[in-house]
Design a protein around this motif. Structure first.
Motif, short mmCIF file in Angstrom:
data_model
loop_
_atom_site.label_atom_id
_atom_site.label_comp_id
_atom_site.label_asym_id
_atom_site.label_seq_id
_atom_site.Cartn_x
_atom_site.Cartn_y
_atom_site.Cartn_z
N CYS A 32 1.13 -1.17 -0.14
CA CYS A 32 -0.02 -0.15 -0.18
C CYS A 32 1.18 1.18 -0.16
CB CYS A 32 -0.99 0.27 1.54
SG CYS A 32 -2.07 -1.17 1.55
N TYR A 33 1.53 1.01 0.54
CA TYR A 33 2.80 2.06 0.60
C TYR A 33 3.55 2.50 -0.55
CZ TYR A 33 7.19 5.10 2.05
OH TYR A 33 7.43 6.58 2.11
N ARG A 34 3.30 2.01 -1.27
CA ARG A 34 4.10 2.06 -2.80
C ARG A 34 2.99 3.22 -3.33
NH1 ARG A 34 7.72 -3.22 -2.99
NH2 ARG A 34 9.28 -2.38 -3.07
N PHE A 35 1.46 2.50 -3.39
CA PHE A 35 0.69 3.63 -4.38
C PHE A 35 0.77 4.82 -3.30
CE2 PHE A 35 -0.77 -0.73 -5.42
CZ PHE A 35 -1.28 -0.66 -6.94
N VAL A 36 0.30 4.69 -1.66
CA VAL A 36 -0.35 6.09 -1.19
C VAL A 36 1.37 6.26 -0.61
CG1 VAL A 36 -2.12 4.97 -0.58
CG2 VAL A 36 -0.93 4.62 0.56
N ARG A 37 2.25 5.79 -0.33
CA ARG A 37 3.17 7.02 -0.17
C ARG A 37 3.08 7.40 1.04
NH1 ARG A 37 7.85 4.70 -2.70
NH2 ARG A 37 7.01 3.70 -4.39
N ASP A 38 2.31 7.23 2.11
CA ASP A 38 2.39 7.77 2.87
C ASP A 38 1.86 6.62 4.27
OD1 ASP A 38 -0.02 8.03 5.65
OD2 ASP A 38 -0.27 10.64 4.75
N PHE A 39 2.96 6.89 5.46
CA PHE A 39 2.72 5.19 6.05
C PHE A 39 1.64 4.88 7.30
CE2 PHE A 39 4.16 2.83 10.27
CZ PHE A 39 4.31 1.68 9.71
N GLU A 40 1.18 6.03 7.49
CA GLU A 40 0.21 5.90 8.48
C GLU A 40 -0.97 5.02 7.09
OE1 GLU A 40 -0.94 9.22 11.18
OE2 GLU A 40 1.45 8.70 12.16
N LEU A 41 -1.38 6.42 6.14
CA LEU A 41 -2.30 5.23 5.31
C LEU A 41 -2.52 4.19 5.21
CD1 LEU A 41 -4.71 6.46 4.10
CD2 LEU A 41 -3.92 7.49 2.13
N SER A 42 -0.75 3.52 4.89
CA SER A 42 -0.94 2.64 3.62
C SER A 42 -0.77 1.78 5.29
CB SER A 42 0.60 2.37 3.32
OG SER A 42 1.29 2.49 4.37
N LEU A 45 -6.05 -4.62 -1.56
CA LEU A 45 -5.65 -4.47 -1.37
C LEU A 45 -5.25 -2.95 -2.36
CD1 LEU A 45 -2.38 -5.95 0.32
CD2 LEU A 45 -4.11 -4.51 1.52
N MET A 46 -5.20 -3.56 -3.57
CA MET A 46 -5.31 -3.00 -4.50
C MET A 46 -6.86 -1.74 -5.39
SD MET A 46 -4.86 -3.31 -8.93
CE MET A 46 -6.38 -3.77 -8.81
N ASN A 47 -7.32 -2.67 -4.78
CA ASN A 47 -8.46 -1.98 -4.93
C ASN A 47 -9.27 -0.54 -3.39
OD1 ASN A 47 -9.29 -2.99 -7.36
ND2 ASN A 47 -10.05 -4.76 -6.65
N LEU A 48 -8.04 -1.06 -2.95
CA LEU A 48 -8.58 -0.10 -1.91
C LEU A 48 -7.35 1.19 -2.31
CD1 LEU A 48 -8.65 -2.68 1.29
CD2 LEU A 48 -10.15 -1.01 0.90
#
Lengths: 202, 93
Positions: free
Chosen positions: A42-52, A84-87
């Motif tokens: 998820c981090y690789r998509f959003v680049r935000d640790f808490e969000l991932s 995870l990708m869909n989320l």
């Protein structure tokens, strides 16, 4: 009566079947195996640790809810990645943009200074200069990725950062192999052009 | 004659290791025999390396936090209580 097999010896797909059969600890084993993978994915998509982390949590909840419908038709990791990708894509839609860094001008020296090999020259002690350029480069890359359509961004993330093959990407995205090939090349072409024009602008 | 789009696609597929052996050989031959193909290859490879290495740096240390499982266990307890299921989940530490 035969002792149940230790969970650590059971392949991922069979763990889901164990969970289906009511062996709840199987889910703990799945979480243990895949929590780091999920957060990084998820981090690789959003680049935000808490969000991932939040998205990964939601991913595991969805997986748990899905347990009764699970059938071994594909690798477990493909199913998890798909959830995870869909989320992550839902998150993009909610936010419209996932670029959070303030983007300054490129550093003096342009592309030479942003050479990845320079960035990795000293693995053990990231010095301030290295951090500065990582941030600069990261900002630039995020900005450029952000201009791509979600589909192109997704194929690039799966290919370039996760290293999935075209076939695996097709399975995760629910697309044909040919579609994935075309999307990857178009995405990469756009990326290259955008990189070039950004550098020319500097 | 191969246009630049085909050239780009073939070089891109080569870098992704997605060509059959005979196709890969042919593209490699073109790269070593043509400045245009070579330039295309080098530019794409540099871009790929840059992205990959930046990602490597940016993802260093990214893993689930110590409270990840506890939070998840709490969410699952809530979920099950909503579903009135008696299942007990236990995360070992």
């Amino acid at each position: 009566m035969a002792k149940p097999r230790p969970l650590s010896e059971i392949p991922d797909e069979e763990l889901m079947l164990e969970l289906q059969a009511g062996r709840e600890e199987a889910f703990n084993e799945i979480v243990n195996r895949y929590k780091d993978y999920s957060v990084r994915f998820c981090y690789r998509f959003v680049r935000d640790f808490e969000l991932s982390e939040d998205i990964s949590q939601e991913g595991f909840i969805r997986l748990y809810k899905y347990r009764d419908k699970y059938q071994i038709t594909a690798k477990f990791i493909t199913l998890l990645s798909k959830i995870l990708m869909n989320l992550c894509l839902d998150e993009f839609r909610k936010r419209k943009s996932y670029s959070t860094l303030e983007l300054d001008a490129m550093p003096e020296g342009g592309m030479d200074k942003l050479n990845a090999h320079n960035l990795l020259s000293d693995d053990s002690s990231p010095d301030p200069e290295q951090e500065y350029y990582t941030k600069e480069l990261g900002g630039k890359i995020k900005q450029i990725l952000n201009t791509l359509s979600p589909r192109y961004r997704t194929v690039l993330i799966l290919r370039q950062f996760h290293g999935y093959s075209y076939k695996e990407i097709a399975e995760i995205m629910g697309a044909s192999l040919n579609e994935v090939k075309i999307w990857i090349h178009r995405a990469r072409n756009q990326l290259k052009q955008k990189f070039n024009s950004q550098l020319k602008a500097v | 004659m191969v246009n630049s789009v085909d050239e780009f696609y073939q070089v891109s597929a080569l870098l992704d290791d997605e060509l059959r052996d005979s196709e890969a050989m042919e593209v490699k031959k073109k790269i070593s025999g043509s400045r245009r193909w070579k330039k295309q290859y080098e530019e794409l490879k540099a871009l790929g390396d840059l992205l990959r290495l930046w990602d490597e740096l940016d993802c260093r240390g990214i893993r689930a936090s110590a409270t990840f499982e506890l939070r998840l266990a709490a969410s699952l307890r809530n979920l099950r209580s909503r579903q009135s299921s008696p299942i007990i989940l236990f995360f070992p530490h």
